[in-house]
Write an enzyme that holds these catalytic residues in place. Sequence first.
Site, PDB file in Angstrom:
ATOM      1  NE  ARG A  40      14.570  13.320   7.033  1.00 52.63           N
ATOM      2  CZ  ARG A  40      15.325  14.045   7.852  1.00 52.63           C
ATOM      3  NH1 ARG A  40      15.000  14.167   9.119  1.00 52.63           N
ATOM      4  NH2 ARG A  40      16.420  14.634   7.400  1.00 52.63           N
ATOM      5  CG  HIS A  61      18.668  18.435   5.423  1.00 48.37           C
ATOM      6  ND1 HIS A  61      17.564  18.966   4.767  1.00 48.37           N
ATOM      7  CD2 HIS A  61      18.446  17.095   5.453  1.00 48.37           C
ATOM      8  CE1 HIS A  61      16.742  17.997   4.430  1.00 48.37           C
ATOM      9  NE2 HIS A  61      17.255  16.855   4.832  1.00 48.37           N
ATOM     10  CE  LYS A  70      21.284   9.957   6.030  1.00 47.92           C
ATOM     11  NZ  LYS A  70      21.124  10.262   4.597  1.00 47.92           N
ATOM     12  CG  HIS A  92      12.461   9.544   3.957  1.00 48.28           C
ATOM     13  ND1 HIS A  92      13.412   9.647   4.955  1.00 48.28           N
ATOM     14  CD2 HIS A  92      12.810  10.455   3.012  1.00 48.28           C
ATOM     15  CE1 HIS A  92      14.302  10.563   4.624  1.00 48.28           C
ATOM     16  NE2 HIS A  92      13.962  11.066   3.456  1.00 48.28           N
ATOM     17  CE1 TYR A 112      10.685  17.811   2.169  1.00 51.12           C
ATOM     18  CE2 TYR A 112      12.870  18.510   2.814  1.00 51.12           C
ATOM     19  CZ  TYR A 112      11.887  17.552   2.780  1.00 51.12           C
ATOM     20  OH  TYR A 112      12.111  16.319   3.337  1.00 51.12           O
ATOM     21  NE  ARG A 157      18.463  11.643   7.780  1.00 54.00           N
ATOM     22  CZ  ARG A 157      19.045  12.699   8.363  1.00 54.00           C
ATOM     23  NH1 ARG A 157      19.174  12.719   9.693  1.00 54.00           N
ATOM     24  NH2 ARG A 157      19.489  13.718   7.652  1.00 54.00           N
TER      25      ARG A 157
END
Length: 307
Positions: free
Chosen positions: A256, A279, A182, A253, A288, A158
């Site tokens: 990514r 994730h 994150k 992004h 995806y 990211r």
Amino acid sequence: MSDVLPQTTRLAESWRAALARLDADLARRSAAEKTRRAYGVDCEQFALWAQGRGHDPAEVTPRLLRRYLASLSERGLAPSSISRKLVALRVMFAGEREHGEIEQNPAELLSGPKRARTLPRVLRPAELEALLDGIPATGPLELRDRAMFELAYASGLRAEEIVDLRVDALDFDGEQLRVEGKGGKTRFVPFGEHARVALARYLERGRPGLLGPEPDGALFLSRSGRALSTSDVRRRLARWSTRAGVAGSPSPHALRHSFATHLLEGGADLRAIQALLGHSSISTTQTYTRLESVRLRSEYLRSHPRA
């Protein structure tokens, strides 16, 4: 009251207290200041709307919330923004229930508006080659950019993760790096030969020329010797994309997305891609596969003579 709370002078004490409890709960959970501020603003907007119709926090019902969400839609607010506001309200009323202010969370069972699924911008391998190989290994800034975007694509980072990288996060022997993602979650992500060579050149010939009088431990430095911002990363990527003739002004992004899509197309396991992307839920990564299915169907309908 916290300085990240919005101005609530027009609100009754019951609503000001609910907003204060929300902010205190978020602070206790170590939520980022940006998140606290956004949740406070979203919930204050609802509080003003509800108060204008004569409702205190304890009187909010699912029906009232649906009316509010419908009013946002009628004003032309994007589904993604409406969903974000619903999340904030759900958190606030969950806190009100935990504090014993209400018996049920009126937002708990409400669902946000369906968002149109759009295919993420994915660069073709030839576009990526033109973009990355088009960044010359000359001055410090060019060496930095080449290493930065090689690494972004090689490891699926990211923009925030790129600028937060420290020099000591690199493990050249293992060809991997430590990423603080994150929620403070740490993951280790491999990078390939192209990124390794670009990083070595940057560390040897580029970064020393960017160091300021007070050395910064950030991996990627600005001209003034400080850590880059995410807007710096976007601006530099836009510059090199334009020079390489890559259409669509891809964002960081997009690198990514390209990383994940190319892994999927190459046969990588979805759980492995989830871990590499950082994730928390497999459902996020499954986007995806769903989007790839949409793309394939579109290609089928366009190409097959009897579709």
